[in-house]
Design an enzyme around this catalytic site. Structure first.
Site, PDB file in Angstrom:
ATOM      1  N   GLU A 274      10.836   5.511  16.422  1.00 34.42           N
ATOM      2  CA  GLU A 274      10.915   4.977  15.064  1.00 34.42           C
ATOM      3  C   GLU A 274      12.286   5.302  14.467  1.00 34.42           C
ATOM      4  O   GLU A 274      12.975   4.431  13.950  1.00 34.42           O
ATOM      5  CB  GLU A 274       9.812   5.597  14.208  1.00 34.42           C
ATOM      6  CG  GLU A 274       9.849   5.168  12.756  1.00 34.42           C
ATOM      7  CD  GLU A 274       8.901   5.982  11.880  1.00 34.42           C
ATOM      8  OE1 GLU A 274       8.626   5.542  10.750  1.00 34.42           O
ATOM      9  OE2 GLU A 274       8.445   7.063  12.317  1.00 34.42           O
TER      10      GLU A 274
ATOM     11  N   ASN B 268      -2.735   6.423   6.896  1.00 32.23           N
ATOM     12  CA  ASN B 268      -3.351   7.169   7.989  1.00 32.23           C
ATOM     13  C   ASN B 268      -4.029   6.220   8.977  1.00 32.23           C
ATOM     14  O   ASN B 268      -3.944   4.992   8.828  1.00 32.23           O
ATOM     15  CB  ASN B 268      -4.333   8.209   7.432  1.00 32.23           C
ATOM     16  CG  ASN B 268      -5.482   7.576   6.649  1.00 32.23           C
ATOM     17  OD1 ASN B 268      -5.818   6.406   6.825  1.00 32.23           O
ATOM     18  ND2 ASN B 268      -6.091   8.356   5.776  1.00 32.23           N
TER      19      ASN B 268
ATOM     20  N   TYR C 140       0.848  -1.187   0.000  1.00 33.80           N
ATOM     21  CA  TYR C 140       0.000   0.000   0.000  1.00 33.80           C
ATOM     22  C   TYR C 140       0.885   1.239   0.000  1.00 33.80           C
ATOM     23  O   TYR C 140       1.744   1.402   0.876  1.00 33.80           O
ATOM     24  CB  TYR C 140      -0.934   0.039   1.218  1.00 33.80           C
ATOM     25  CG  TYR C 140      -1.825   1.269   1.160  1.00 33.80           C
ATOM     26  CD1 TYR C 140      -2.876   1.315   0.254  1.00 33.80           C
ATOM     27  CD2 TYR C 140      -1.575   2.383   1.937  1.00 33.80           C
ATOM     28  CE1 TYR C 140      -3.673   2.449   0.136  1.00 33.80           C
ATOM     29  CE2 TYR C 140      -2.359   3.521   1.832  1.00 33.80           C
ATOM     30  CZ  TYR C 140      -3.410   3.547   0.929  1.00 33.80           C
ATOM     31  OH  TYR C 140      -4.188   4.668   0.802  1.00 33.80           O
TER      32      TYR C 140
ATOM     33  N   GLU D 100       1.985 -35.930  29.473  1.00 34.89           N
ATOM     34  CA  GLU D 100       1.019 -34.912  29.059  1.00 34.89           C
ATOM     35  C   GLU D 100      -0.346 -35.523  28.762  1.00 34.89           C
ATOM     36  O   GLU D 100      -1.268 -34.826  28.360  1.00 34.89           O
ATOM     37  CB  GLU D 100       1.519 -34.155  27.817  1.00 34.89           C
ATOM     38  CG  GLU D 100       2.614 -33.148  28.132  1.00 34.89           C
ATOM     39  CD  GLU D 100       2.896 -32.170  27.001  1.00 34.89           C
ATOM     40  OE1 GLU D 100       3.482 -31.127  27.286  1.00 34.89           O
ATOM     41  OE2 GLU D 100       2.516 -32.454  25.837  1.00 34.89           O
TER      42      GLU D 100
ATOM     43  N   GLN E 126     -10.563   0.834   1.416  1.00 35.03           N
ATOM     44  CA  GLN E 126     -11.012  -0.010   0.309  1.00 35.03           C
ATOM     45  C   GLN E 126      -9.845  -0.734  -0.363  1.00 35.03           C
ATOM     46  O   GLN E 126      -9.994  -1.871  -0.843  1.00 35.03           O
ATOM     47  CB  GLN E 126     -11.801   0.808  -0.724  1.00 35.03           C
ATOM     48  CG  GLN E 126     -11.083   1.963  -1.380  1.00 35.03           C
ATOM     49  CD  GLN E 126     -11.229   3.277  -0.630  1.00 35.03           C
ATOM     50  OE1 GLN E 126     -11.445   3.294   0.578  1.00 35.03           O
ATOM     51  NE2 GLN E 126     -11.123   4.384  -1.346  1.00 35.03           N
TER      52      GLN E 126
ATOM     53  N   HIS F 229       5.905  15.884   8.289  1.00 28.80           N
ATOM     54  CA  HIS F 229       5.084  14.741   7.869  1.00 28.80           C
ATOM     55  C   HIS F 229       3.609  15.000   8.130  1.00 28.80           C
ATOM     56  O   HIS F 229       2.759  14.740   7.289  1.00 28.80           O
ATOM     57  CB  HIS F 229       5.513  13.470   8.617  1.00 28.80           C
ATOM     58  CG  HIS F 229       6.524  12.658   7.881  1.00 28.80           C
ATOM     59  ND1 HIS F 229       6.276  12.104   6.652  1.00 28.80           N
ATOM     60  CD2 HIS F 229       7.778  12.290   8.202  1.00 28.80           C
ATOM     61  CE1 HIS F 229       7.357  11.434   6.237  1.00 28.80           C
ATOM     62  NE2 HIS F 229       8.276  11.532   7.167  1.00 28.80           N
TER      63      HIS F 229
ATOM     64  N   GLN G 199      11.052  15.656  10.169  1.00 27.33           N
ATOM     65  CA  GLN G 199      10.032  14.769  10.727  1.00 27.33           C
ATOM     66  C   GLN G 199       8.735  15.525  10.969  1.00 27.33           C
ATOM     67  O   GLN G 199       7.635  15.023  10.712  1.00 27.33           O
ATOM     68  CB  GLN G 199      10.531  14.171  12.046  1.00 27.33           C
ATOM     69  CG  GLN G 199       9.677  13.041  12.559  1.00 27.33           C
ATOM     70  CD  GLN G 199       9.632  11.887  11.589  1.00 27.33           C
ATOM     71  OE1 GLN G 199      10.641  11.331  11.211  1.00 27.33           O
ATOM     72  NE2 GLN G 199       8.446  11.530  11.136  1.00 27.33           N
TER      73      GLN G 199
END
Length: 435
Positions: free
Chosen positions: A322, A209, A124, A410, A186, A258, A255
């Site tokens: 990160e 997102n 993606y 067992e 989707q 973003h 950063q």
């Protein structure tokens, strides 16, 4: 930004805490879209593209002609940059290839692993205000090296129904041709379930997102594996009196631009350095096209003054960023103390941007504190390790009685009998047949 001097343990807990959002409504919306895509396939995806991306599509697949058209629109400088980045990313990930070793764990018992590529993977690639064509290289390159047979790429089109040319060019450089015009929830649903156009995949990779992240987590319960859970992007910079304030400020801003939910932290042993960085931020911020986004991010950022490097590293490891930039004179020594981080950048010249684009390391990394337990995408992310074992009669003699004993204790009699028959079959004796 918030300047915190010599924080207490209580303050540290707040510094490392990520925002907690009420996602109950979001999850319900995501579940509804996913269910529709699962039921109605292409029809649902096309409808949601019109609803969310404001584009009417006749079909989802990107044609070869569209890729040719996109290549003509990309500058030669960018093509050269993509080729260079792809070469470095490939070189780094090629070095991660697994070499199997057969191990004799006991006389007559040999065990080994085989690395097998995941056959079908989905990538993606976000579009929107900053189409991440670099992520195409980061995800597709190791997939090709691993030997994945089918690589499916989904990315949202613009309102004219066109995919960003740089995304298509990057896909061509990386060797991916199955590309579909689908964004958001989707797209994740299409890859997880399969539609008339989009093939079903076994694992989905890529950022997005909060709706995309929620969709990935929901489909991971039953339908497709995912690379990792993730949240907003983040960076932590550790600086001392020798750091370059302009470089540090630039790294923080790279950063911050973003998105307003990005996380930015500066940890320093020098109060003077913190003030120098503040001044640099004001100067550099004014010149940024995305200065409004960066400015909002910086409002919630933390600049933390600590007593020494030990405290700095303890705070960084607790935060588990990160991206971690260690811009100190003794970066080598501090690098040895890194426990929790997605990707680490050492010295004044190793900016996060290098890893984001062309150094060769992967920029798809765990955020939101997940670096405590997850690593970033690498070649292993596209492989499974299948274990093998081979036993001879000598192997039965070596471990057979122990296996029977453990299975009996067992209370799994069928397990015990499977080995007991073999033990008795080779005339070892001493193992009573209960069946």
């Amino acid at each position: 930004m918030n300047i915190i001097k010599y924080p207490s343990q209580e303050q540290i807990k707040k510094i490392i805490e990520r925002p907690h959002l009420d996602v109950s409504q979001l999850n319900a919306t995501v579940a509804s879209v996913l269910a529709d895509v699962k039921e109605n396939g292409d029809k649902a995806v096309i409808a949601y593209e019109e609803k969310f991306d404001h584009v009417k599509l006749a079909s989802l697949a990107v044609t070869e002609e569209e890729i040719d058209e996109a290549e003509a629109l990309v500058s030669q400088d960018l093509k050269d940059a993509l080729i260079l980045a792809h070469k470095n990313i490939a070189k780094f990930h090629e070095s991660q290839k697994f070499e199997s070793t057969k191990v004799q764990t006991a006389p007559g018992v040999v065990c080994w692993q085989k690395s097998v590529a995941i056959e079908k993977v989905g990538l993606y690639i976000p579009g929107g205000t900053a189409p991440l064509f670099s992520t195409v290289l980061m995800l597709a390159t190791p997939a090709k090296i691993a030997g994945c047979k089918e690589i499916v790429l989904c990315t949202p089109p613009n309102r004219e129904g066109k995919v960003n040319p740089a995304i298509l060019m990057a896909a061509r450089v990386a060797g991916v041709s199955k590309i579909f015009k689908a964004g958001g929830v989707q797209a994740i649903g299409a890859m997880a379930y399969g539609t008339e156009s989009v093939p079903k995949v076994y694992k989905i990779f890529g950022p997005g997102n909060q709706f995309v992240m929620a969709a990935k987590q929901q489909v991971s319960l039953h339908d497709a594996a995912i690379d990792m859970p993730a949240g907003p992007s983040e960076v932590c910079v550790i600086a001392d009196e020798t750091s370059n304030a302009a470089f540090v400020a630039a790294d923080l801003l790279s950063q911050a631009e973003h998105g307003i939910d990005s996380q930015v932290i500066l940890i320093s042993t020098s109060e003077d350095m913190i003030h120098q960085v503040e001044k640099e931020l004001e100067t550099q911020l004014a010149a940024l096209p995305r200065h409004e986004i960066a400015e909002k991010t910086l409002v919630n950022s933390n600049f933390v003054l600590v007593h020494d490097k030990e405290e700095a590293m303890a705070l960084s490891n607790a935060y588990a960023p990160e991206h971690l930039i260690i811009a100190t004179s003794d970066y080598d020594a501090l690098a040895e103390k890194v426990i929790n981080a997605g990707s680490v950048f050492l010295g004044n010249f190793a900016c996060e941007s290098a890893g984001d684009y062309a150094s060769g390391t992967n920029h798809t990394l765990p955020t939101h504190g997940y670096a405590l337990a997850y690593n970033g995408v690498n070649l292993d992310s596209y492989n499974r390790k299948v274990t093998f074992q081979h036993l001879t009669e000598e192997g039965i003699k070596s471990i057979g009685p122990a296996v029977v004993c453990m299975a009996e204790n067992e209370q799994l009699e069928a397990h015990a009998n499977a080995m007991r028959l073999r033990v008795n079959g080779i005339g070892l004796g001493g193992v009573r047949n209960k069946v």
